[in-house]
Design an enzyme around this catalytic site. Sequence first.
Site, PDB file in Angstrom:
ATOM      1  N   HIS A  15       0.839  -1.197   0.000  1.00  0.00           N
ATOM      2  CA  HIS A  15       0.000   0.000   0.000  1.00  0.00           C
ATOM      3  C   HIS A  15       0.873   1.245   0.000  1.00  0.00           C
ATOM      4  O   HIS A  15       2.091   1.169   0.180  1.00  0.00           O
ATOM      5  CB  HIS A  15      -0.928   0.023   1.227  1.00  0.00           C
ATOM      6  CG  HIS A  15      -2.070  -0.934   1.135  1.00  0.00           C
ATOM      7  ND1 HIS A  15      -1.958  -2.256   1.502  1.00  0.00           N
ATOM      8  CD2 HIS A  15      -3.350  -0.768   0.707  1.00  0.00           C
ATOM      9  CE1 HIS A  15      -3.122  -2.865   1.309  1.00  0.00           C
ATOM     10  NE2 HIS A  15      -3.974  -1.990   0.828  1.00  0.00           N
ATOM     11  N   LYS A  34      -0.328   4.779   4.682  1.00  0.00           N
ATOM     12  CA  LYS A  34      -1.244   3.852   5.355  1.00  0.00           C
ATOM     13  C   LYS A  34      -0.752   3.570   6.769  1.00  0.00           C
ATOM     14  O   LYS A  34       0.416   3.218   6.982  1.00  0.00           O
ATOM     15  CB  LYS A  34      -1.370   2.545   4.571  1.00  0.00           C
ATOM     16  CG  LYS A  34      -2.414   1.588   5.163  1.00  0.00           C
ATOM     17  CD  LYS A  34      -2.670   0.423   4.224  1.00  0.00           C
ATOM     18  CE  LYS A  34      -3.633  -0.591   4.822  1.00  0.00           C
ATOM     19  NZ  LYS A  34      -4.966   0.009   5.103  1.00  0.00           N
TER      20      LYS A  34
END
Length: 244
Positions: free
Chosen positions: A137, A141
């Site tokens: 990600h 995040k």
Amino acid sequence: MRVLLNGAGGAMGREIRSLLESGYRGGSVAGLVEIRGGDGMCKSFEELRCEADVVLDFSFHTATAAAVDYAVAHALPIVVGTTGHTAEERAHILAAAQKIPVFYTGNMSLGIAVLCKLVKLAVQAFPTADVEIVEAHHNRKADAPSGTAIMLARAVASVRPGAQIVTGRSGQCPRQSGEIGISSIRLGNTVGIHEVLISTGTQTITLKHEAHDRALFAQGGLDAAVFLLGRAAGHYEMDDLVAE
């Protein structure tokens, strides 16, 4: 469908607002909650003065409880798209499902729901194979591993009783039989990549899903909201939406 959105100022909140402004699924904005306030957004649920049909939570894991409590107090269905909840926070969400319809899943993507089904099928076909999950990600995040990676690991565990989920290996830690490993990568603006590797030692099956645009999660959240309208109290997941 009048939507009350928690986390309206975040990346996902902005995506959902954009879809609502375009009339996606006949939705409209009933109210916006964002802890920082500004731009027509309330800082808390206590400030709200609106009528809504459903609550959407795409905030931060510590902010979900307030959205859930508001939904219960006003007998509204709620879609929880936020991830990274603690065991206690998760229990609070699921307890609400005894009173109202709650859509709570690790990922709002139809593709991930299909991936879970394929992973179960493959793991059942190779009951002694090693299973590893790699997720990537963007570098902003906050939680690791991702809610989706945990959802995939639980899908494996559902057809492999006694399996143990292991995250973030380091040091002297040779792989044990029955482990489900999860590794996390954080870099750049990666929207979301989830890869499941199933290896017997003589062959490896790789199943992969890659998200290219956050809009797919926003669409999934609003699809889930439409799905919840008129439902009985209970906990619903993406599989329920797919089956519909």
